[in-house]
Every structure is written in structure tokens, then in C-alpha cells.
Design a protein around this motif. Structure first.
Motif, PDB file in Angstrom:
ATOM      1  N   ARG A  41     118.388  52.793 106.220  1.00 12.19           N
ATOM      2  CA  ARG A  41     117.932  54.174 106.431  1.00 12.19           C
ATOM      3  C   ARG A  41     117.224  54.315 107.770  1.00 12.19           C
ATOM      4  O   ARG A  41     117.369  55.340 108.458  1.00 12.19           O
ATOM      5  CB  ARG A  41     117.024  54.595 105.270  1.00 12.19           C
ATOM      6  N   GLU A  42     116.475  53.302 108.151  1.00 11.06           N
ATOM      7  CA  GLU A  42     115.787  53.345 109.448  1.00 11.06           C
ATOM      8  C   GLU A  42     116.793  53.355 110.592  1.00 11.06           C
ATOM      9  O   GLU A  42     116.619  54.083 111.582  1.00 11.06           O
ATOM     10  CB  GLU A  42     114.853  52.142 109.576  1.00 11.06           C
ATOM     11  N   ARG A  43     117.854  52.573 110.462  1.00  4.91           N
ATOM     12  CA  ARG A  43     118.885  52.541 111.510  1.00  4.91           C
ATOM     13  C   ARG A  43     119.581  53.899 111.635  1.00  4.91           C
ATOM     14  O   ARG A  43     119.877  54.363 112.739  1.00  4.91           O
ATOM     15  CB  ARG A  43     119.912  51.451 111.205  1.00  4.91           C
ATOM     16  N   VAL A  44     119.858  54.514 110.491  1.00  6.36           N
ATOM     17  CA  VAL A  44     120.501  55.834 110.512  1.00  6.36           C
ATOM     18  C   VAL A  44     119.571  56.859 111.148  1.00  6.36           C
ATOM     19  O   VAL A  44     120.004  57.709 111.939  1.00  6.36           O
ATOM     20  CB  VAL A  44     120.907  56.259 109.089  1.00  6.36           C
ATOM     21  N   ALA A  45     118.291  56.801 110.833  1.00  4.23           N
ATOM     22  CA  ALA A  45     117.324  57.740 111.413  1.00  4.23           C
ATOM     23  C   ALA A  45     117.290  57.621 112.937  1.00  4.23           C
ATOM     24  O   ALA A  45     117.184  58.631 113.648  1.00  4.23           O
ATOM     25  CB  ALA A  45     115.940  57.493 110.829  1.00  4.23           C
ATOM     26  N   VAL A  46     117.403  56.397 113.442  1.00  3.38           N
ATOM     27  CA  VAL A  46     117.437  56.185 114.896  1.00  3.38           C
ATOM     28  C   VAL A  46     118.654  56.862 115.504  1.00  3.38           C
ATOM     29  O   VAL A  46     118.568  57.513 116.563  1.00  3.38           O
ATOM     30  CB  VAL A  46     117.435  54.677 115.217  1.00  3.38           C
ATOM     31  N   GLU A  47     119.798  56.735 114.839  1.00  3.37           N
ATOM     32  CA  GLU A  47     121.023  57.357 115.351  1.00  3.37           C
ATOM     33  C   GLU A  47     120.924  58.878 115.340  1.00  3.37           C
ATOM     34  O   GLU A  47     121.380  59.551 116.269  1.00  3.37           O
ATOM     35  CB  GLU A  47     122.231  56.901 114.541  1.00  3.37           C
ATOM     36  N   VAL A  48     120.337  59.436 114.303  1.00  2.28           N
ATOM     37  CA  VAL A  48     120.176  60.891 114.239  1.00  2.28           C
ATOM     38  C   VAL A  48     119.268  61.365 115.362  1.00  2.28           C
ATOM     39  O   VAL A  48     119.546  62.380 116.020  1.00  2.28           O
ATOM     40  CB  VAL A  48     119.620  61.322 112.867  1.00  2.28           C
ATOM     41  N   ASP A  49     118.178  60.645 115.613  1.00  2.00           N
ATOM     42  CA  ASP A  49     117.271  61.031 116.704  1.00  2.00           C
ATOM     43  C   ASP A  49     117.976  60.926 118.050  1.00  2.00           C
ATOM     44  O   ASP A  49     117.726  61.746 118.953  1.00  2.00           O
ATOM     45  CB  ASP A  49     116.024  60.157 116.681  1.00  2.00           C
ATOM     46  N   ARG A  50     118.863  59.960 118.197  1.00  2.00           N
ATOM     47  CA  ARG A  50     119.635  59.843 119.436  1.00  2.00           C
ATOM     48  C   ARG A  50     120.522  61.073 119.627  1.00  2.00           C
ATOM     49  O   ARG A  50     120.598  61.644 120.727  1.00  2.00           O
ATOM     50  CB  ARG A  50     120.503  58.579 119.395  1.00  2.00           C
ATOM     51  N   VAL A  51     121.176  61.507 118.561  1.00  2.00           N
ATOM     52  CA  VAL A  51     122.039  62.686 118.632  1.00  2.00           C
ATOM     53  C   VAL A  51     121.209  63.932 118.900  1.00  2.00           C
ATOM     54  O   VAL A  51     121.610  64.804 119.679  1.00  2.00           O
ATOM     55  CB  VAL A  51     122.851  62.834 117.333  1.00  2.00           C
ATOM     56  N   GLU A 149     126.145  58.619 104.147  1.00  2.00           N
ATOM     57  CA  GLU A 149     125.776  59.870 103.479  1.00  2.00           C
ATOM     58  C   GLU A 149     124.565  59.675 102.576  1.00  2.00           C
ATOM     59  O   GLU A 149     123.671  60.537 102.506  1.00  2.00           O
ATOM     60  CB  GLU A 149     126.958  60.394 102.673  1.00  2.00           C
ATOM     61  N   GLU A 150     124.523  58.557 101.888  1.00  2.00           N
ATOM     62  CA  GLU A 150     123.389  58.263 101.016  1.00  2.00           C
ATOM     63  C   GLU A 150     122.100  58.170 101.824  1.00  2.00           C
ATOM     64  O   GLU A 150     121.048  58.662 101.410  1.00  2.00           O
ATOM     65  CB  GLU A 150     123.638  56.957 100.264  1.00  2.00           C
ATOM     66  N   ALA A 151     122.196  57.555 103.002  1.00  2.00           N
ATOM     67  CA  ALA A 151     121.026  57.451 103.872  1.00  2.00           C
ATOM     68  C   ALA A 151     120.572  58.824 104.363  1.00  2.00           C
ATOM     69  O   ALA A 151     119.384  59.162 104.303  1.00  2.00           O
ATOM     70  CB  ALA A 151     121.341  56.546 105.064  1.00  2.00           C
ATOM     71  N   LEU A 152     121.514  59.628 104.837  1.00  2.00           N
ATOM     72  CA  LEU A 152     121.168  60.946 105.375  1.00  2.00           C
ATOM     73  C   LEU A 152     120.583  61.847 104.304  1.00  2.00           C
ATOM     74  O   LEU A 152     119.604  62.573 104.546  1.00  2.00           O
ATOM     75  CB  LEU A 152     122.410  61.591 105.992  1.00  2.00           C
ATOM     76  N   SER A 153     121.164  61.818 103.125  1.00  2.00           N
ATOM     77  CA  SER A 153     120.659  62.653 102.034  1.00  2.00           C
ATOM     78  C   SER A 153     119.266  62.210 101.614  1.00  2.00           C
ATOM     79  O   SER A 153     118.416  63.040 101.275  1.00  2.00           O
ATOM     80  CB  SER A 153     121.607  62.585 100.824  1.00  2.00           C
ATOM     81  N   GLY A 154     119.026  60.901 101.643  1.00  2.00           N
ATOM     82  CA  GLY A 154     117.729  60.391 101.231  1.00  2.00           C
ATOM     83  C   GLY A 154     116.635  60.638 102.241  1.00  2.00           C
ATOM     84  O   GLY A 154     115.492  60.922 101.885  1.00  2.00           O
ATOM     85  N   ILE A 155     116.985  60.547 103.534  1.00  2.00           N
ATOM     86  CA  ILE A 155     115.976  60.717 104.583  1.00  2.00           C
ATOM     87  C   ILE A 155     115.600  62.177 104.767  1.00  2.00           C
ATOM     88  O   ILE A 155     114.426  62.546 104.770  1.00  2.00           O
ATOM     89  CB  ILE A 155     116.492  60.166 105.930  1.00  2.00           C
ATOM     90  N   GLY A 156     116.620  63.016 104.924  1.00  2.00           N
ATOM     91  CA  GLY A 156     116.348  64.393 105.299  1.00  2.00           C
ATOM     92  C   GLY A 156     116.818  65.434 104.315  1.00  2.00           C
ATOM     93  O   GLY A 156     116.853  66.614 104.627  1.00  2.00           O
ATOM     94  N   ARG A 157     117.204  65.000 103.120  1.00  2.00           N
ATOM     95  CA  ARG A 157     117.665  65.923 102.091  1.00  2.00           C
ATOM     96  C   ARG A 157     118.812  66.812 102.595  1.00  2.00           C
ATOM     97  O   ARG A 157     118.859  68.016 102.336  1.00  2.00           O
ATOM     98  CB  ARG A 157     116.513  66.792 101.573  1.00  2.00           C
ATOM     99  N   VAL A 158     119.722  66.204 103.348  1.00  2.00           N
ATOM    100  CA  VAL A 158     120.915  66.914 103.803  1.00  2.00           C
ATOM    101  C   VAL A 158     121.896  66.975 102.642  1.00  2.00           C
ATOM    102  O   VAL A 158     122.111  65.987 101.944  1.00  2.00           O
ATOM    103  CB  VAL A 158     121.564  66.196 105.003  1.00  2.00           C
TER     104      VAL A 158
END
Length: 250
Positions: A41-51, A149-158
Motif C-alpha cells: 500500500r505504501e508503494r502504491v501511495a508513492v505512485e499516486v503521489d507521483r502521478v 485496486e485493493e490498495a487504492l480502495s484501502g488507502i483512499g476509499r476509491v
């Protein structure tokens, strides 16, 4: 043989390119983007912040002015395109299974996402659209992307529905690009889309509604990727907000 397959499908456009050059330090498997683990989840959050930073720069605002869920959606759709495109093309054009779980990326990159693969053998498969669709579902839709998708939904409730809509749109985009570049594969690529949007994994994400002047099928999604929420953003051509509900066309 695998090198020839990657070279050929990579010629369609950037989204179809997967490298096989020797890997240096710092490359990670895409399976590390896994919502079942805190590290993933932390790795995915980094990628989202990059985008978000990239989108902010293009829009003339700061990364903090780009909603997290907008960055999440557009990261996911871009990733889906990069994963689906080469897997689809390798299956239809060459009868070869590309394993998305063996793709790697460079987390410390300064530019756009580049994928390489640790796969060493060209595993054969049927080129029939139903068989290719099953493989695309197994290795991409229900594999790597499901965990992202599981990571994104869990981090930001997407919304999972929004993310699956991004996947459906990315698949249709990959089929359209492949059909446009390799006309002999057009019907088969579009059939893969029809098969998968009839299955539970992508059911309800969108459908073909006709053809354009070039004879390519036109896809309409049932959700929105949220691009319009960027400063100066607009609606994509396949967006549900642009087009009213319509009868499904097969």
C-alpha cells in the motif's frame, strides 16, 4: 523467440512496449503493488503521489491541488493500459503468454513508467479470443490489477467500480490501438473486449455501441475516470458523463 515477440508488439505504440534488457539495481516486480500488505500500500501511495505531481505540473497547479482519488484513478488507468496492451497483443498476434506478474518497473525513475520482464521463455497458447481473454483475466485483471485496486480502495476509499471501469476502458483502448495498427487482429481484439465485459470481472464497465468511420468499434464506459476534475480537464471520448445510457451493441 520471446525477444522477437516483445519487439514486434512493442511497435504498436508506447503502451505495448516491454523491455528485456539486463536489469540493474533498483528494479521491482509490479506484484509489489499489493494491497494485501502495508508495504504494498505504501508503494502504491508513492505512485499516486507521483502521478498527482505530474498532473499538477501539466495543469499549472501543485500536486496538493490534485485530488488523491483523481491521481489514483489515472495512475490505475495508465497502469492497466501498460499491462493489458502487451499481454493482449502477444496472445493474439503470436500465441504467446506474457506473464504480468513477471513485469518489473523502476520505482526511482524520473520519467514515465517503463516495464521490463523477467520472463525468459515464450510459453505458447491458443490465439482464439476466448482463450486470450481467459489469460488476460488471469494474469492482469484478476492478478496484478486486482491487488492494485485493493490498495487504492484501502488507502483512499476509491470506488472499486470506478477502478474496474478504468480497466475496461484501458482494455478497449488497447484493442482499438492493436486493431488500428494490425487490421487482421481488429475483430479478434474487439472480441476479447466483448468476452471480458460479459464476465463478472468487467461486467457493467462498458460496451461497444457501434463503429466509427474507420470501422473500429466504439466503446462507451459506464463510469468516469475523474479527469474532468483536474483544473482545465475535460471529458474523455468514452466517458459516461458525455454519453447518455444506450442499448448495448454486439
Amino acid at each position: 523467440m520471446l525477444e522477437r515477440v516483445l519487439e514486434d508488439v512493442g511497435g504498436v505504440n508506447t503502451f505495448f512496449r516491454v523491455g528485456r534488457a539486463p536489469l540493474g539495481e533498483g528494479w521491482e516486480p509490479v506484484t509489489a503493488w499489493d494491497g494485501r500488505t502495508e508495504a504494498g500500500r505504501e508503494r502504491v501511495a508513492v505512485e499516486v503521489d507521483r502521478v498527482r505531481a505530474q498532473l499538477g505540473a501539466v495543469s499549472g497547479v501543485g500536486a496538493q491541488d490534485v485530488e488523491w482519488r483523481v491521481g489514483a484513478s489515472l495512475f490505475h488507468q495508465g497502469l492497466a493500459s501498460r499491462l493489458l496492451s502487451p499481454v493482449l497483443a502477444a496472445g493474439l498476434c503470436h500465441g504467446v503468454r506474457l506473464r504480468a506478474d513477471l513485469f518489473v518497473h523502476e520505482p526511482g525513475r524520473s520519467g514515465s513508467l517503463e516495464l521490463r520482464t523477467r520472463q525468459t521463455r515464450a510459453t505458447p497458447m491458443s490465439r482464439e479470443p476466448v482463450e486470450v481473454a481467459a489469460w488476460v483475466e488471469e494474469t492482469v485483471v484478476g492478478g496484478v490489477l486486482a491487488h492494485v485496486e485493493e490498495a487504492l480502495s484501502g488507502i483512499g476509499r476509491v470506488s472499486t467500480g470506478l477502478l474496474r471501469g478504468d480497466t475496461g476502458a484501458a482494455l478497449a483502448g488497447a484493442a482499438r490501438a492493436l486493431g488500428g495498427a494490425r487490421g487482421e487482429q481488429r475483430a479478434h481484439a474487439e472480441e476479447v473486449v466483448r468476452v471480458l465485459t460479459d464476465r463478472p470481472c468487467l461486467r457493467g464497465t462498458g460496451a461497444y455501441v457501434g463503429v466509427d468511420r474507420a470501422g473500429l468499434a466504439v466503446f462507451r464506459r459506464t463510469t468516469c475516470c475523474l479527469y474532468y476534475r483536474l483544473p482545465g480537464g475535460g471529458l474523455c471520448g468514452d466517458c459516461a458523463l458525455r454519453h447518455p445510457p444506450t442499448t448495448r451493441s454486439r
